[in-house]
Design a protein around this motif. Structure first.
Motif, PDB file in Angstrom:
ATOM      1  N   ARG A  31     -17.727 -50.399 -22.216  1.00 36.52           N
ATOM      2  CA  ARG A  31     -16.347 -50.437 -21.730  1.00 36.52           C
ATOM      3  C   ARG A  31     -16.143 -49.453 -20.577  1.00 36.52           C
ATOM      4  O   ARG A  31     -15.402 -49.754 -19.627  1.00 36.52           O
ATOM      5  N   GLU A  32     -16.773 -48.319 -20.651  1.00 34.55           N
ATOM      6  CA  GLU A  32     -16.646 -47.360 -19.556  1.00 34.55           C
ATOM      7  C   GLU A  32     -17.320 -47.888 -18.298  1.00 34.55           C
ATOM      8  O   GLU A  32     -16.787 -47.759 -17.194  1.00 34.55           O
ATOM      9  N   ARG A  35     -15.122 -50.482 -16.835  1.00 35.08           N
ATOM     10  CA  ARG A  35     -13.963 -49.865 -16.187  1.00 35.08           C
ATOM     11  C   ARG A  35     -14.328 -49.399 -14.778  1.00 35.08           C
ATOM     12  O   ARG A  35     -13.552 -49.587 -13.823  1.00 35.08           O
TER      13      ARG A  35
END
Length: 237
Positions: A31-32, A35
Protein backbone atom coordinates in the motif's frame (compact mmCIF):
# COMPACT_ATOMS: atom_id res chain seq x y z
CA UNK A 1 -16.27 3.58 42.14
CA UNK A 2 -12.92 1.91 41.59
CA UNK A 3 -10.65 1.65 38.59
CA UNK A 4 -7.10 1.92 37.45
CA UNK A 5 -5.47 5.30 37.73
CA UNK A 6 -3.26 6.79 35.05
CA UNK A 7 -0.25 5.80 37.12
CA UNK A 8 -1.24 2.12 36.90
CA UNK A 9 -1.07 2.06 33.10
CA UNK A 10 2.02 0.71 31.37
CA UNK A 11 4.03 3.26 29.39
CA UNK A 12 3.18 3.51 25.67
CA UNK A 13 5.65 2.00 23.18
CA UNK A 14 6.52 5.52 21.97
CA UNK A 15 7.21 8.82 23.67
CA UNK A 16 4.56 11.45 24.14
CA UNK A 17 4.08 13.47 20.97
CA UNK A 18 5.45 10.73 18.73
CA UNK A 19 3.37 8.76 16.29
CA UNK A 20 3.28 5.00 16.83
CA UNK A 21 5.30 2.96 14.37
CA UNK A 22 3.38 1.38 11.54
CA UNK A 23 3.70 -2.37 11.60
CA UNK A 24 5.50 -3.98 8.68
CA UNK A 25 3.73 -6.53 6.52
CA UNK A 26 3.39 -7.36 2.84
CA UNK A 27 0.06 -5.60 2.43
CA UNK A 28 1.18 -2.48 4.32
CA UNK A 29 4.37 -2.36 2.26
CA UNK A 30 2.41 -2.77 -0.97
CA UNK A 31 0.00 0.00 0.00
CA UNK A 32 2.84 2.39 0.70
CA UNK A 33 4.48 1.57 -2.63
CA UNK A 34 1.16 2.11 -4.41
CA UNK A 35 0.70 5.42 -2.62
CA UNK A 36 4.07 6.57 -3.92
CA UNK A 37 3.22 5.39 -7.42
CA UNK A 38 -0.03 7.36 -7.37
CA UNK A 39 1.75 10.50 -6.18
CA UNK A 40 5.01 10.38 -8.12
CA UNK A 41 5.17 7.36 -10.42
CA UNK A 42 6.92 4.00 -10.27
CA UNK A 43 10.42 5.47 -10.62
CA UNK A 44 9.97 7.19 -7.25
CA UNK A 45 9.54 3.86 -5.46
CA UNK A 46 12.58 2.47 -3.67
CA UNK A 47 13.17 0.11 -0.79
CA UNK A 48 14.65 2.99 1.22
CA UNK A 49 11.70 5.28 0.47
CA UNK A 50 9.12 2.70 1.52
CA UNK A 51 11.09 1.69 4.62
CA UNK A 52 11.27 5.32 5.74
CA UNK A 53 7.47 5.43 5.88
CA UNK A 54 7.69 2.74 8.59
CA UNK A 55 10.52 4.47 10.47
CA UNK A 56 12.92 1.67 9.66
CA UNK A 57 15.72 0.82 7.24
CA UNK A 58 15.60 -1.02 3.91
CA UNK A 59 16.96 -4.18 5.51
CA UNK A 60 13.68 -4.64 7.36
CA UNK A 61 11.78 -4.87 4.08
CA UNK A 62 13.82 -7.80 2.80
CA UNK A 63 12.03 -10.09 5.22
CA UNK A 64 8.86 -9.42 3.19
CA UNK A 65 10.00 -8.63 -0.38
CA UNK A 66 13.10 -9.76 -2.25
CA UNK A 67 13.92 -6.48 -4.01
CA UNK A 68 12.43 -3.37 -5.63
CA UNK A 69 11.14 -5.39 -8.58
CA UNK A 70 9.21 -7.68 -6.25
CA UNK A 71 7.95 -4.64 -4.35
CA UNK A 72 6.54 -3.08 -7.51
CA UNK A 73 4.88 -6.34 -8.50
CA UNK A 74 3.32 -6.56 -5.07
CA UNK A 75 1.93 -3.04 -5.47
CA UNK A 76 0.59 -3.95 -8.91
CA UNK A 77 -1.14 -7.07 -7.55
CA UNK A 78 -2.71 -4.86 -4.86
CA UNK A 79 -4.06 -2.48 -7.52
CA UNK A 80 -5.58 -5.44 -9.37
CA UNK A 81 -7.70 -6.17 -6.30
CA UNK A 82 -9.73 -3.06 -7.20
CA UNK A 83 -11.21 -4.86 -10.21
CA UNK A 84 -14.86 -5.84 -10.17
CA UNK A 85 -15.15 -9.63 -9.74
CA UNK A 86 -15.86 -11.55 -12.93
CA UNK A 87 -19.05 -13.65 -12.65
CA UNK A 88 -18.62 -17.41 -12.64
CA UNK A 89 -21.40 -17.81 -15.19
CA UNK A 90 -23.00 -15.41 -17.65
CA UNK A 91 -25.25 -15.60 -20.69
CA UNK A 92 -23.19 -13.05 -22.63
CA UNK A 93 -19.47 -13.79 -22.29
CA UNK A 94 -18.59 -11.02 -24.74
CA UNK A 95 -20.27 -8.36 -22.57
CA UNK A 96 -18.45 -9.70 -19.50
CA UNK A 97 -15.11 -9.65 -21.30
CA UNK A 98 -15.71 -6.10 -22.51
CA UNK A 99 -16.65 -4.88 -19.03
CA UNK A 100 -13.65 -6.64 -17.49
CA UNK A 101 -11.26 -5.17 -20.08
CA UNK A 102 -12.63 -1.67 -19.54
CA UNK A 103 -12.26 -2.16 -15.79
CA UNK A 104 -8.59 -3.13 -16.13
CA UNK A 105 -7.97 -0.11 -18.37
CA UNK A 106 -9.66 2.26 -15.92
CA UNK A 107 -7.67 0.82 -13.01
CA UNK A 108 -4.40 1.37 -14.86
CA UNK A 109 -5.39 4.96 -15.63
CA UNK A 110 -6.09 5.64 -11.95
CA UNK A 111 -2.57 4.75 -10.84
CA UNK A 112 -0.21 7.10 -12.66
CA UNK A 113 2.25 5.12 -14.84
CA UNK A 114 1.57 1.71 -13.28
CA UNK A 115 0.65 0.40 -16.75
CA UNK A 116 4.40 0.11 -17.37
CA UNK A 117 4.39 -2.83 -14.97
CA UNK A 118 2.13 -4.83 -17.29
CA UNK A 119 5.00 -5.47 -19.71
CA UNK A 120 7.29 -8.51 -19.37
CA UNK A 121 5.26 -9.60 -16.37
CA UNK A 122 2.57 -12.21 -15.73
CA UNK A 123 0.51 -11.14 -12.70
CA UNK A 124 0.05 -14.03 -10.30
CA UNK A 125 -1.82 -12.42 -7.41
CA UNK A 126 -5.09 -13.96 -6.29
CA UNK A 127 -7.25 -11.23 -7.85
CA UNK A 128 -5.77 -11.74 -11.32
CA UNK A 129 -5.79 -15.52 -11.01
CA UNK A 130 -9.51 -15.43 -10.15
CA UNK A 131 -10.26 -13.11 -13.08
CA UNK A 132 -8.22 -15.19 -15.50
CA UNK A 133 -9.87 -18.40 -14.36
CA UNK A 134 -13.37 -17.02 -14.82
CA UNK A 135 -12.80 -15.23 -18.14
CA UNK A 136 -11.17 -18.37 -19.53
CA UNK A 137 -14.07 -20.44 -18.27
CA UNK A 138 -16.65 -18.16 -19.89
CA UNK A 139 -14.86 -18.18 -23.24
CA UNK A 140 -14.19 -21.92 -23.35
CA UNK A 141 -17.69 -22.65 -22.08
CA UNK A 142 -19.10 -20.59 -24.97
CA UNK A 143 -17.14 -22.65 -27.50
CA UNK A 144 -13.96 -20.61 -27.95
CA UNK A 145 -11.09 -23.09 -28.59
CA UNK A 146 -8.88 -23.29 -25.48
CA UNK A 147 -5.73 -22.24 -27.37
CA UNK A 148 -7.51 -19.20 -28.81
CA UNK A 149 -8.84 -18.28 -25.37
CA UNK A 150 -5.41 -18.58 -23.78
CA UNK A 151 -3.55 -16.54 -26.39
CA UNK A 152 -6.35 -14.00 -26.54
CA UNK A 153 -5.91 -13.10 -22.87
CA UNK A 154 -2.18 -12.64 -23.40
CA UNK A 155 -2.59 -10.36 -26.43
CA UNK A 156 -5.52 -8.50 -24.88
CA UNK A 157 -3.43 -7.67 -21.80
CA UNK A 158 -0.73 -6.22 -24.08
CA UNK A 159 -3.31 -4.06 -25.86
CA UNK A 160 -4.85 -2.77 -22.64
CA UNK A 161 -1.51 -2.04 -21.00
CA UNK A 162 -0.02 -0.38 -24.07
CA UNK A 163 -3.04 1.88 -24.58
CA UNK A 164 -3.10 2.92 -20.91
CA UNK A 165 0.64 3.61 -20.91
CA UNK A 166 0.48 5.65 -24.12
CA UNK A 167 -2.36 7.65 -22.57
CA UNK A 168 -0.13 8.38 -19.59
CA UNK A 169 2.71 9.44 -21.91
CA UNK A 170 0.40 11.83 -23.76
CA UNK A 171 -0.73 13.17 -20.40
CA UNK A 172 2.89 13.88 -19.49
CA UNK A 173 3.54 15.50 -22.85
CA UNK A 174 0.48 17.72 -23.00
CA UNK A 175 -0.81 17.84 -19.43
CA UNK A 176 -4.33 16.90 -18.39
CA UNK A 177 -5.78 20.28 -17.43
CA UNK A 178 -5.38 22.27 -20.63
CA UNK A 179 -6.21 20.48 -23.92
CA UNK A 180 -5.00 23.36 -26.11
CA UNK A 181 -1.51 21.94 -26.64
CA UNK A 182 -2.86 18.50 -27.50
CA UNK A 183 -5.35 19.98 -29.95
CA UNK A 184 -2.55 21.97 -31.59
CA UNK A 185 -0.39 18.84 -31.90
CA UNK A 186 -3.07 16.69 -33.51
CA UNK A 187 -4.27 19.63 -35.59
CA UNK A 188 -0.74 19.95 -36.94
CA UNK A 189 -0.67 16.25 -37.85
CA UNK A 190 -4.02 16.62 -39.62
CA UNK A 191 -2.79 19.62 -41.60
CA UNK A 192 0.39 17.76 -42.52
CA UNK A 193 -1.53 14.75 -43.83
CA UNK A 194 -3.79 17.04 -45.84
CA UNK A 195 -0.76 18.77 -47.39
CA UNK A 196 0.82 15.56 -48.72
CA UNK A 197 0.98 15.09 -52.52
CA UNK A 198 -2.38 13.56 -53.44
CA UNK A 199 -0.90 11.69 -56.39
CA UNK A 200 1.46 9.77 -54.10
CA UNK A 201 -0.77 9.41 -51.05
CA UNK A 202 -4.36 9.48 -52.38
CA UNK A 203 -5.86 7.42 -49.57
CA UNK A 204 -4.22 9.39 -46.78
CA UNK A 205 -5.13 12.74 -48.30
CA UNK A 206 -8.62 11.58 -49.19
CA UNK A 207 -9.35 10.19 -45.73
CA UNK A 208 -7.71 12.68 -43.37
CA UNK A 209 -10.95 13.22 -41.45
CA UNK A 210 -11.41 9.49 -40.88
CA UNK A 211 -7.76 9.03 -39.85
CA UNK A 212 -7.95 11.78 -37.24
CA UNK A 213 -11.50 11.16 -35.98
CA UNK A 214 -12.18 10.01 -32.41
CA UNK A 215 -10.48 10.39 -29.03
CA UNK A 216 -8.37 7.92 -27.14
CA UNK A 217 -11.21 6.28 -25.21
CA UNK A 218 -13.36 5.92 -28.31
CA UNK A 219 -10.52 4.32 -30.25
CA UNK A 220 -9.68 2.01 -27.35
CA UNK A 221 -13.30 0.81 -27.16
CA UNK A 222 -13.29 0.27 -30.94
CA UNK A 223 -10.21 -1.93 -30.60
CA UNK A 224 -11.82 -3.98 -27.83
CA UNK A 225 -14.97 -4.52 -29.90
CA UNK A 226 -12.88 -5.72 -32.85
CA UNK A 227 -10.79 -7.96 -30.65
CA UNK A 228 -13.73 -9.63 -28.94
CA UNK A 229 -15.57 -10.05 -32.24
CA UNK A 230 -12.46 -11.77 -33.60
CA UNK A 231 -12.46 -14.21 -30.68
CA UNK A 232 -16.15 -14.93 -31.22
CA UNK A 233 -15.51 -15.71 -34.89
CA UNK A 234 -13.44 -18.78 -33.86
CA UNK A 235 -16.48 -20.49 -32.35
CA UNK A 236 -17.41 -23.20 -34.86
CA UNK A 237 -20.43 -24.86 -33.31
Amino acid sequence: MTGSSAGDLPPPPYRAGEKPRRSLGREAIAREALRIIDAEGIDAVSMRRVAAAFDTGPASLYAHVKNKEALLRLAFDLALEELEPVPVAADDWQAVMLRWSLGVHEMLQRHNDIAKLTFAHIPSGEAMLESTERVLGLMIGAGVPPQVAAWSLDILSLYIGADAYEGWLFGQQFGTDDPVEAEAFFGGIKDYFASLPADRFPYIVGNVAALMEGGGEERFRFGLDMFIAGIASTITR
